[in-house]
Design a protein around this motif. Structure first.
Motif, PDB file in Angstrom:
ATOM      1  N   PHE A 272     -27.125  10.454  19.750  1.00 23.35           N
ATOM      2  CA  PHE A 272     -26.120  11.278  19.086  1.00 23.35           C
ATOM      3  C   PHE A 272     -24.754  11.099  19.747  1.00 23.35           C
ATOM      4  N   ILE A 273     -24.743  11.132  21.080  1.00 24.08           N
ATOM      5  CA  ILE A 273     -23.507  11.128  21.847  1.00 24.08           C
ATOM      6  C   ILE A 273     -22.803   9.771  21.806  1.00 24.08           C
ATOM      7  N   ILE A 274     -23.533   8.678  22.023  1.00 30.01           N
ATOM      8  CA  ILE A 274     -22.894   7.362  22.124  1.00 30.01           C
ATOM      9  C   ILE A 274     -22.146   6.975  20.847  1.00 30.01           C
ATOM     10  N   PRO A 275     -22.791   7.024  19.673  1.00 24.70           N
ATOM     11  CA  PRO A 275     -22.034   6.648  18.468  1.00 24.70           C
ATOM     12  C   PRO A 275     -20.905   7.624  18.144  1.00 24.70           C
ATOM     13  N   ALA A 276     -21.159   8.922  18.286  1.00 27.08           N
ATOM     14  CA  ALA A 276     -20.111   9.908  17.978  1.00 27.08           C
ATOM     15  C   ALA A 276     -18.914   9.739  18.910  1.00 27.08           C
ATOM     16  N   ALA A 277     -19.173   9.629  20.207  1.00 29.02           N
ATOM     17  CA  ALA A 277     -18.083   9.493  21.170  1.00 29.02           C
ATOM     18  C   ALA A 277     -17.352   8.165  20.998  1.00 29.02           C
ATOM     19  N   SER A 278     -18.093   7.112  20.651  1.00 31.41           N
ATOM     20  CA  SER A 278     -17.466   5.795  20.476  1.00 31.41           C
ATOM     21  C   SER A 278     -16.512   5.794  19.285  1.00 31.41           C
ATOM     22  N   VAL A 279     -16.937   6.401  18.182  1.00 36.64           N
ATOM     23  CA  VAL A 279     -16.080   6.464  16.999  1.00 36.64           C
ATOM     24  C   VAL A 279     -14.825   7.268  17.302  1.00 36.64           C
ATOM     25  N   TYR A 280     -14.978   8.406  17.964  1.00 34.73           N
ATOM     26  CA  TYR A 280     -13.816   9.224  18.296  1.00 34.73           C
ATOM     27  C   TYR A 280     -12.923   8.547  19.326  1.00 34.73           C
ATOM     28  N   TYR A 281     -13.540   7.872  20.299  1.00 33.73           N
ATOM     29  CA  TYR A 281     -12.794   7.192  21.361  1.00 33.73           C
ATOM     30  C   TYR A 281     -11.913   6.087  20.784  1.00 33.73           C
ATOM     31  N   ALA A 282     -12.379   5.486  19.673  1.00 24.29           N
ATOM     32  CA  ALA A 282     -11.617   4.404  19.049  1.00 24.29           C
ATOM     33  C   ALA A 282     -10.324   4.911  18.419  1.00 24.29           C
ATOM     34  N   LYS A 283     -10.347   6.148  17.915  1.00 20.21           N
ATOM     35  CA  LYS A 283      -9.163   6.724  17.281  1.00 20.21           C
ATOM     36  C   LYS A 283      -9.269   8.241  17.380  1.00 20.21           C
ATOM     37  N   LYS A 284      -8.480   8.834  18.248  1.00 17.47           N
ATOM     38  CA  LYS A 284      -8.613  10.259  18.548  1.00 17.47           C
ATOM     39  C   LYS A 284      -7.786  11.117  17.599  1.00 17.47           C
ATOM     40  N   THR A 285      -8.334  11.362  16.417  1.00 16.14           N
ATOM     41  CA  THR A 285      -7.707  12.238  15.439  1.00 16.14           C
ATOM     42  C   THR A 285      -8.722  13.275  14.991  1.00 16.14           C
ATOM     43  N   LYS A 286      -8.243  14.358  14.409  1.00 13.76           N
ATOM     44  CA  LYS A 286      -9.155  15.385  13.907  1.00 13.76           C
ATOM     45  C   LYS A 286     -10.073  14.828  12.828  1.00 13.76           C
ATOM     46  N   LYS A 287      -9.493  14.039  11.930  1.00 16.79           N
ATOM     47  CA  LYS A 287     -10.289  13.454  10.859  1.00 16.79           C
ATOM     48  C   LYS A 287     -11.380  12.560  11.439  1.00 16.79           C
ATOM     49  N   ASN A 288     -11.036  11.755  12.429  1.00 12.73           N
ATOM     50  CA  ASN A 288     -12.019  10.855  13.014  1.00 12.73           C
ATOM     51  C   ASN A 288     -13.060  11.603  13.835  1.00 12.73           C
ATOM     52  N   ALA A 289     -12.691  12.757  14.376  1.00 20.76           N
ATOM     53  CA  ALA A 289     -13.668  13.585  15.081  1.00 20.76           C
ATOM     54  C   ALA A 289     -14.766  14.038  14.125  1.00 20.76           C
ATOM     55  N   ALA A 290     -14.366  14.425  12.905  1.00 15.34           N
ATOM     56  CA  ALA A 290     -15.352  14.836  11.899  1.00 15.34           C
ATOM     57  C   ALA A 290     -16.221  13.656  11.482  1.00 15.34           C
ATOM     58  N   VAL A 291     -15.588  12.491  11.284  1.00 22.68           N
ATOM     59  CA  VAL A 291     -16.347  11.284  10.935  1.00 22.68           C
ATOM     60  C   VAL A 291     -17.324  10.936  12.056  1.00 22.68           C
ATOM     61  N   ALA A 292     -16.859  11.045  13.297  1.00 27.58           N
ATOM     62  CA  ALA A 292     -17.708  10.744  14.458  1.00 27.58           C
ATOM     63  C   ALA A 292     -18.935  11.645  14.492  1.00 27.58           C
ATOM     64  N   CYS A 293     -18.737  12.927  14.199  1.00 29.20           N
ATOM     65  CA  CYS A 293     -19.852  13.875  14.209  1.00 29.20           C
ATOM     66  C   CYS A 293     -20.858  13.562  13.099  1.00 29.20           C
ATOM     67  N   ILE A 294     -20.359  13.167  11.943  1.00 33.12           N
ATOM     68  CA  ILE A 294     -21.258  12.800  10.835  1.00 33.12           C
ATOM     69  C   ILE A 294     -22.092  11.578  11.213  1.00 33.12           C
ATOM     70  N   ILE A 295     -21.431  10.561  11.767  1.00 31.02           N
ATOM     71  CA  ILE A 295     -22.147   9.347  12.172  1.00 31.02           C
ATOM     72  C   ILE A 295     -23.164   9.667  13.263  1.00 31.02           C
ATOM     73  N   GLY A 296     -22.758  10.491  14.234  1.00 31.63           N
ATOM     74  CA  GLY A 296     -23.685  10.879  15.294  1.00 31.63           C
ATOM     75  C   GLY A 296     -24.892  11.619  14.759  1.00 31.63           C
ATOM     76  N   THR A 297     -24.679  12.488  13.781  1.00 30.30           N
ATOM     77  CA  THR A 297     -25.788  13.242  13.183  1.00 30.30           C
ATOM     78  C   THR A 297     -26.755  12.330  12.450  1.00 30.30           C
ATOM     79  N   VAL A 298     -26.226  11.359  11.723  1.00 31.73           N
ATOM     80  CA  VAL A 298     -27.084  10.380  11.045  1.00 31.73           C
ATOM     81  C   VAL A 298     -27.890   9.592  12.064  1.00 31.73           C
ATOM     82  N   CYS A 299     -27.230   9.171  13.146  1.00 35.93           N
ATOM     83  CA  CYS A 299     -27.913   8.372  14.179  1.00 35.93           C
ATOM     84  C   CYS A 299     -29.015   9.156  14.880  1.00 35.93           C
ATOM     85  N   ILE A 300     -28.735  10.415  15.243  1.00 36.22           N
ATOM     86  CA  ILE A 300     -29.764  11.198  15.943  1.00 36.22           C
ATOM     87  C   ILE A 300     -30.958  11.468  15.037  1.00 36.22           C
ATOM     88  N   THR A 301     -30.706  11.641  13.745  1.00 36.28           N
ATOM     89  CA  THR A 301     -31.793  11.893  12.807  1.00 36.28           C
ATOM     90  C   THR A 301     -32.674  10.660  12.665  1.00 36.28           C
TER      91      THR A 301
END
Length: 252
Positions: free
Chosen positions: A134-163
């Motif tokens: 969950f953490i690695i993909p979410a943090a990587s997506v956000y780390y690439a571009k630190k915006t509020k919109k990308n934070a939400a995208v990062a959380c969605i990707i992390g949720t898909v990955c952990i599932t």
């Protein structure tokens, strides 16, 4: 402490595999972070002392939250929801995926000192590996571009990955390991799932789809939602460490 050490010795091979998985995930997170730093030519610096302090604080908070578990009505008793990924994700957003994996690891170590394993380390490995997925993909997506919109995208990707990862990892590794270490037939474990959730059926794939996938989906959604709500409120503290959550137009 002596109880913990005796369990380590009696499950030495499993502990070795546990440590190899930890090392592999940490190396992966470091490589991802270095690639992103190189691509973005990041110049953002954080005081090492502040970073260590935040990592220690978030690790301790995460370990405490790990002690408070909520049983799920659709899964056997050994599958429970906790909020320990919340401080981990906040730390990963602030300091990068490698720091997130380090907090994830320290959380497990601190938890074992506070409360020894009751699952022959299977539960701890599950929490670390699945949490890292969950953490690695979410943090990587956000780390690439630190915006509020990308934070939400990062959380969605992390949720898909952990599932997806949590479901697969339970099927191919964790459940067979749990069965072997406890001398319990896999059929008996599957029967526990069918007893509380008829959709679990009598084979391992239907079990993980009916019991494990919903748990990890809920875990990802809850921890993501709370992170998005809490992170902005604590951003003034994190800004002191040289970190900020940006919008597409201006800093938050």
């Amino acid at each position: 402490m002596s109880s913990l050490m005796s369990q380590v010795v009696s499950n030495a091979l499993y502990v070795v595999s546990f440590l190899l998985i930890i090392a592999g995930l940490f190396v992966l997170s470091v490589l991802v972070e270095k690639v992103l730093d190189h691509r973005n030519k990041s110049t953002e610096k954080t005081s090492p002392a502040r970073k260590v302090a935040f990592i220690g604080l978030l690790s301790a908070l995460s370990a405490v939250l790990m002690l408070f578990e909520i049983p799920m009505p659709f899964a056997p008793f050994f599958y429970k929801l906790d909020l320990s990924e919340l401080p981990v994700l906040i730390g990963a957003f602030a300091f990068g995926p490698a720091a997130g994996v380090l907090i994830e690891f320290m959380k497990i170590v601190l938890k074992l000192f506070m409360k020894s394993t009751s699952t022959a380390f299977v539960g701890e490995l599950a929490n670390f590996a699945v949490g890292s997925s969950f953490i690695i993909p979410a943090a990587s997506v956000y780390y690439a571009k630190k915006t509020k919109k990308n934070a939400a995208v990062a959380c969605i990707i992390g949720t898909v990955c952990i599932t997806l990862f949590g479901t697969f990892f339970n099927a191919v590794y964790l459940l067979p390991a749990f069965s072997k270490l406890f001398g319990m037939p896999l059929e008996a474990i599957l029967a526990m799932g069918a007893e509380v959730n008829p959709l679990a059926g009598d084979n391992i794939m239907t079990f993980v789809i009916a019991c494990v996938a919903p748990l990890n989906l809920i875990k990802g959604l809850v921890n993501s939602g709370l992170t998005l709500l809490v992170y902005k409120k604590i951003s003034p503290v994190l800004k002191g460490a040289g970190i900020h959550l940006e919008t597409d137009k201006k800093p938050a």
